[in-house]
Scaffold this motif. Structure first.
Motif, PDB file in Angstrom:
ATOM      1  N   GLY A   1       0.765  -1.235   0.000  1.00 35.78           N
ATOM      2  CA  GLY A   1       0.000   0.000   0.000  1.00 35.78           C
ATOM      3  C   GLY A   1       0.796   1.284   0.000  1.00 35.78           C
ATOM      4  O   GLY A   1       2.027   1.303  -0.052  1.00 35.78           O
ATOM      5  N   ALA A   2       0.048   2.387   0.070  1.00 39.54           N
ATOM      6  CA  ALA A   2       0.640   3.715  -0.052  1.00 39.54           C
ATOM      7  C   ALA A   2       1.661   4.016   1.031  1.00 39.54           C
ATOM      8  O   ALA A   2       2.605   4.775   0.812  1.00 39.54           O
ATOM      9  CB  ALA A   2      -0.474   4.763  -0.031  1.00 39.54           C
ATOM     10  N   HIS A   3       1.485   3.438   2.207  1.00 40.79           N
ATOM     11  CA  HIS A   3       2.432   3.655   3.312  1.00 40.79           C
ATOM     12  C   HIS A   3       3.386   2.464   3.433  1.00 40.79           C
ATOM     13  O   HIS A   3       3.741   2.046   4.532  1.00 40.79           O
ATOM     14  CB  HIS A   3       1.673   3.872   4.611  1.00 40.79           C
TER      15      HIS A   3
ATOM     16  N   SER B   1      11.750   0.886   3.678  1.00 45.16           N
ATOM     17  CA  SER B   1      12.961   0.154   4.053  1.00 45.16           C
ATOM     18  C   SER B   1      14.008   0.220   2.951  1.00 45.16           C
ATOM     19  O   SER B   1      15.215   0.236   3.224  1.00 45.16           O
ATOM     20  CB  SER B   1      12.619  -1.309   4.358  1.00 45.16           C
ATOM     21  N   LEU B   2      13.545   0.262   1.716  1.00 38.86           N
ATOM     22  CA  LEU B   2      14.461   0.337   0.579  1.00 38.86           C
ATOM     23  C   LEU B   2      14.887   1.764   0.266  1.00 38.86           C
ATOM     24  O   LEU B   2      15.715   1.988  -0.620  1.00 38.86           O
ATOM     25  CB  LEU B   2      13.785  -0.272  -0.663  1.00 38.86           C
ATOM     26  N   ARG B   3      14.292   2.720   0.989  1.00 36.30           N
ATOM     27  CA  ARG B   3      14.594   4.148   0.816  1.00 36.30           C
ATOM     28  C   ARG B   3      14.359   4.612  -0.621  1.00 36.30           C
ATOM     29  O   ARG B   3      15.153   5.348  -1.207  1.00 36.30           O
ATOM     30  CB  ARG B   3      16.032   4.455   1.263  1.00 36.30           C
ATOM     31  N   ILE B   4      13.243   4.171  -1.149  1.00 37.16           N
ATOM     32  CA  ILE B   4      12.823   4.596  -2.486  1.00 37.16           C
ATOM     33  C   ILE B   4      11.888   5.783  -2.335  1.00 37.16           C
ATOM     34  O   ILE B   4      10.896   5.718  -1.596  1.00 37.16           O
ATOM     35  CB  ILE B   4      12.120   3.446  -3.223  1.00 37.16           C
ATOM     36  N   GLY B   5      12.188   6.866  -3.028  1.00 37.09           N
ATOM     37  CA  GLY B   5      11.357   8.066  -2.958  1.00 37.09           C
ATOM     38  C   GLY B   5       9.980   7.831  -3.559  1.00 37.09           C
ATOM     39  O   GLY B   5       9.775   6.955  -4.409  1.00 37.09           O
ATOM     40  N   PHE B   6       9.022   8.650  -3.110  1.00 39.26           N
ATOM     41  CA  PHE B   6       7.626   8.524  -3.549  1.00 39.26           C
ATOM     42  C   PHE B   6       7.092   9.916  -3.878  1.00 39.26           C
ATOM     43  O   PHE B   6       6.183  10.423  -3.232  1.00 39.26           O
ATOM     44  CB  PHE B   6       6.815   7.866  -2.436  1.00 39.26           C
TER      45      PHE B   6
ATOM     46  N   HIS C   1      -1.475  11.748  -5.541  1.00 37.46           N
ATOM     47  CA  HIS C   1      -0.928  11.370  -6.850  1.00 37.46           C
ATOM     48  C   HIS C   1       0.588  11.253  -6.710  1.00 37.46           C
ATOM     49  O   HIS C   1       1.298  12.230  -6.563  1.00 37.46           O
ATOM     50  CB  HIS C   1      -1.315  12.386  -7.942  1.00 37.46           C
ATOM     51  N   ARG C   2       1.072  10.009  -6.727  1.00 38.55           N
ATOM     52  CA  ARG C   2       2.493   9.741  -6.512  1.00 38.55           C
ATOM     53  C   ARG C   2       2.915   8.504  -7.310  1.00 38.55           C
ATOM     54  O   ARG C   2       2.128   7.577  -7.510  1.00 38.55           O
ATOM     55  CB  ARG C   2       2.784   9.482  -5.025  1.00 38.55           C
ATOM     56  N   VAL C   3       4.180   8.500  -7.737  1.00 36.19           N
ATOM     57  CA  VAL C   3       4.790   7.329  -8.363  1.00 36.19           C
ATOM     58  C   VAL C   3       6.174   7.149  -7.754  1.00 36.19           C
ATOM     59  O   VAL C   3       6.955   8.107  -7.676  1.00 36.19           O
ATOM     60  CB  VAL C   3       4.922   7.479  -9.887  1.00 36.19           C
ATOM     61  N   ALA C   4       6.471   5.944  -7.323  1.00 37.95           N
ATOM     62  CA  ALA C   4       7.785   5.663  -6.728  1.00 37.95           C
ATOM     63  C   ALA C   4       8.895   5.906  -7.747  1.00 37.95           C
ATOM     64  O   ALA C   4       8.704   5.744  -8.954  1.00 37.95           O
ATOM     65  CB  ALA C   4       7.835   4.227  -6.228  1.00 37.95           C
ATOM     66  N   GLU C   5      10.048   6.292  -7.236  1.00 36.85           N
ATOM     67  CA  GLU C   5      11.186   6.561  -8.119  1.00 36.85           C
ATOM     68  C   GLU C   5      11.662   5.306  -8.830  1.00 36.85           C
ATOM     69  O   GLU C   5      12.185   5.367  -9.944  1.00 36.85           O
ATOM     70  CB  GLU C   5      12.339   7.163  -7.315  1.00 36.85           C
TER      71      GLU C   5
ATOM     72  N   HIS D   1       2.496   3.249  -6.849  1.00 33.77           N
ATOM     73  CA  HIS D   1       1.787   4.338  -7.528  1.00 33.77           C
ATOM     74  C   HIS D   1       0.402   4.523  -6.923  1.00 33.77           C
ATOM     75  O   HIS D   1      -0.317   3.555  -6.675  1.00 33.77           O
ATOM     76  CB  HIS D   1       1.657   4.053  -9.024  1.00 33.77           C
ATOM     77  N   ILE D   2       0.025   5.755  -6.680  1.00 31.63           N
ATOM     78  CA  ILE D   2      -1.335   6.084  -6.241  1.00 31.63           C
ATOM     79  C   ILE D   2      -1.792   7.301  -7.026  1.00 31.63           C
ATOM     80  O   ILE D   2      -0.991   8.164  -7.401  1.00 31.63           O
ATOM     81  CB  ILE D   2      -1.414   6.356  -4.717  1.00 31.63           C
ATOM     82  N   HIS D   3      -3.083   7.384  -7.279  1.00 28.65           N
ATOM     83  CA  HIS D   3      -3.601   8.460  -8.115  1.00 28.65           C
ATOM     84  C   HIS D   3      -5.085   8.614  -7.873  1.00 28.65           C
ATOM     85  O   HIS D   3      -5.680   7.865  -7.075  1.00 28.65           O
ATOM     86  CB  HIS D   3      -3.325   8.170  -9.593  1.00 28.65           C
ATOM     87  N   SER D   4      -5.690   9.550  -8.554  1.00 29.35           N
ATOM     88  CA  SER D   4      -7.112   9.797  -8.368  1.00 29.35           C
ATOM     89  C   SER D   4      -7.906   8.585  -8.839  1.00 29.35           C
ATOM     90  O   SER D   4      -7.428   7.794  -9.661  1.00 29.35           O
ATOM     91  CB  SER D   4      -7.542  11.035  -9.163  1.00 29.35           C
ATOM     92  N   PRO D   5      -9.135   8.422  -8.332  1.00 26.89           N
ATOM     93  CA  PRO D   5      -9.947   7.273  -8.733  1.00 26.89           C
ATOM     94  C   PRO D   5     -10.592   7.426 -10.099  1.00 26.89           C
ATOM     95  O   PRO D   5     -11.408   6.584 -10.487  1.00 26.89           O
ATOM     96  CB  PRO D   5     -11.017   7.214  -7.631  1.00 26.89           C
TER      97      PRO D   5
END
Length: 512
Positions: free
Chosen positions: A169-171, A177-182, A273-277, A292-296
């Motif tokens: 999920g989004a959190h 843990s992998l320190r991947i930006g969002f 609205h976010r996409v992981a790096e 990835h999260i975005h509008s419905p």
């Protein structure tokens, strides 16, 4: 806290048992991959949340054998009605919207809690039980594999796996843990969602209620008769503590032209609205809302996560079985992150346009949409474009290293076009690489396929095949997920052999 050990470790550890994680686990289990799936929640979700199951998802489920069960439990949405002030101003039919393009040419509403329950049952039948109440508390990896620390009931255990997939999920704890930006942001507007029983009986259609100061949606939740209500919380109420549906009733009922008799579930939320790096870090992967999260808008979120799972599962299975070069795993991020970024950008534009408070958005809601949508619906090309986009059958991987060639209008990276007679999707149930020929197979091409361990399916040349964009006597190497890897207009045997050699494909060989 004590630490326990486990005598057997999986090849793949999945963190998160929402639809994405469940489909990933099921796809792997069906392919014989030892898998564990854990979730920190105490059990499956009890709210309906995501609703739309798109045609491409149903096509994936057909490969696994339970698409018909999903369709039977869901609600086919027959039409969309645009309303203003509680009155219809326009309506368009959704019946067989994508007729001839998919075995599932419609929009299906299927409540997420029912959906997850069915997936858990399917996974149990495949011999895998979700380990509820189990949280990831530590993660490290090296060239040999992944070391995950899992906590349950005050006890920690170390799980070692070849690969780990964060579907949490989004959190996402895996992503953190992998320190991947969002990177991304959050929209200012506050939304409400409610499952409610409405006076006048159950309504199967989708209702889009337009107003100068907002909008609201109503669509069927489940066959029991509940409706899903979604809309903007009025500005004057956004800061009210303990907001309930009763606070919103005076604005919701006139806008939607309904009377709510009972509310089964109510919540408010902000849209992000976010996409992981990255979608991959070494032996760890991200899928679904973790990436990835975005509008419905368009009902794309859950279906996109399921698409991630399908894409990743067959690649992990082939590499773990020694039937493909490990470089195959690099194509997961390449194929899925580009689509995620495009989807977030597209839904962001649509979301801002429809929900914005400015004059332009008000004009769009109250004049342009009611007048333009019915007019555009009169054009078959517009209807086809909408179905292809929303259903996710239009997703293609043209820029993938796995994609090559063109035969007819079909090129490497396209979803295999559907031909109903004879049904060319039936063979995809093998979950394996395969070759399709529409016409007569050449002997040297058939021999090359046999040497590579590829099943060859020869279909008669028909008008349906031509309309689908295929070419007579063309050869198509089809991936386990139903996408075309290689398109060969003349059944070039040497190109088929070279492709298999390049990726070290050994589809007909037993697992090593």
């Amino acid at each position: 806290m004590s630490t326990a050990s486990r005598s057997t470790d999986p090849h793949v550890l999945i963190v998160g048992a929402g639809p994405t994680g469940l489909v990933l686990a099921l796809q792997l289990a069906r392919r014989g991959v030892p898998v564990r799936i854990v979730d920190r929640a105490s059990g499956p979700g009890t709210a309906s949340r995501a609703m739309a199951v798109q045609a491409r998802t149903l096509e994936f489920y057909r490969q696994l054998g339970f698409a018909d069960a999903v369709v039977a439990e869901g609600v086919r949405v027959p039409a969309v009605h645009l309303r203003e002030g509680g009155e219809d101003v326009a309506s368009v039919s959704f019946t067989d919207l994508g007729a001839g393009e998919s075995p599932y040419p419609f929009v299906l509403a299927y409540a997420q809690d029912d959906h997850e329950r069915l997936l858990v049952q399917q996974l149990a039948q495949a011999g895998v039980a979700v380990e509820w109440g189990t949280a990831l508390t530590g993660l490290s990896q090296d060239e040999a594999g992944v070391r995950a620390v899992l906590a349950r009931d005050g006890t920690e255990e170390v799980c070692r796996a070849a690969y780990l997939c964060g579907c949490d999920g989004a959190h996402s704890r895996v992503r953190e843990s992998l320190r991947i930006g969002f990177p991304g942001g959050t929209y200012d507007q506050l939304f409400y969602v409610a499952d409610a029983r409405v006076a006048g009986g159950f309504r199967e259609a989708l209702f889009i209620n337009l107003g100068s100061h907002g909008f609201g949606l109503m669509l069927p939740v489940r066959l029991s008769g509940m409706q899903r209500l979604i809309g903007l919380v009025p500005d004057a109420l956004t800061t009210r503590a303990g907001l309930t549906f009763e606070d919103l009733r005076p604005s919701v009922e006139p806008l939607m032209g309904i009377r709510v008799e009972a509310v089964n579930w109510f919540s408010t939320y902000h849209v992000h609205h976010r996409v992981a790096e990255r979608f991959r870090a070494g032996r760890c992967f991200l899928a679904g809302d973790a990436g990835h999260i975005h509008s419905p808008a368009g009902g794309q979120g859950m279906n996109t996560g399921i698409g991630d799972a399908v894409n990743l599962a067959w690649k992990l299975a082939e590499v773990l079985a020694g039937r493909a070069d490990p470089a195959l795993l690099d194509t997961y991020e390449r194929e899925r992150i580009g689509f995620a970024r495009s989807l977030v950008a597209t839904t962001d534009r649509a979301f801002r346009a429809v929900t914005g408070p400015g004059l332009g958005s008000q004009v769009l809601r109250t004049w342009l949409l009611p007048h333009l949508m019915p007019a555009l619906w009169g054009f078959s090309a517009a209807r086809q474009f909408l179905f292809d986009t929303v259903s996710q059958t239009r997703i293609a991987y043209h820029d993938s290293p796995l994609s090559a060639g063109r035969a007819g209008s079909v090129q490497g990276g396209d979803r295999l076009p559907y031909v109903a007679e004879p049904d060319n999707f039936a063979a995809l149930a093998s979950l394996a690489w395969q070759v399709h020929v529409y016409g007569t197979p050449r002997p040297d091409f058939a021999a090359a396929a046999e040497r590579a361990g590829l099943a060859l399916h020869a279909y008669p040349w028909t008008e349906g095949a031509r309309q689908a964009g295929l070419v007579q006597n063309g050869g198509y190497l089809v991936r386990p997920d139903g996408y075309v890897g290689l398109a060969l207009p003349g059944q070039e045997a040497e190109e088929l052999a070279a492709y298999c050699g390049r990726w070290h494909l050994r589809p007909g060989q037993p697992a090593q």
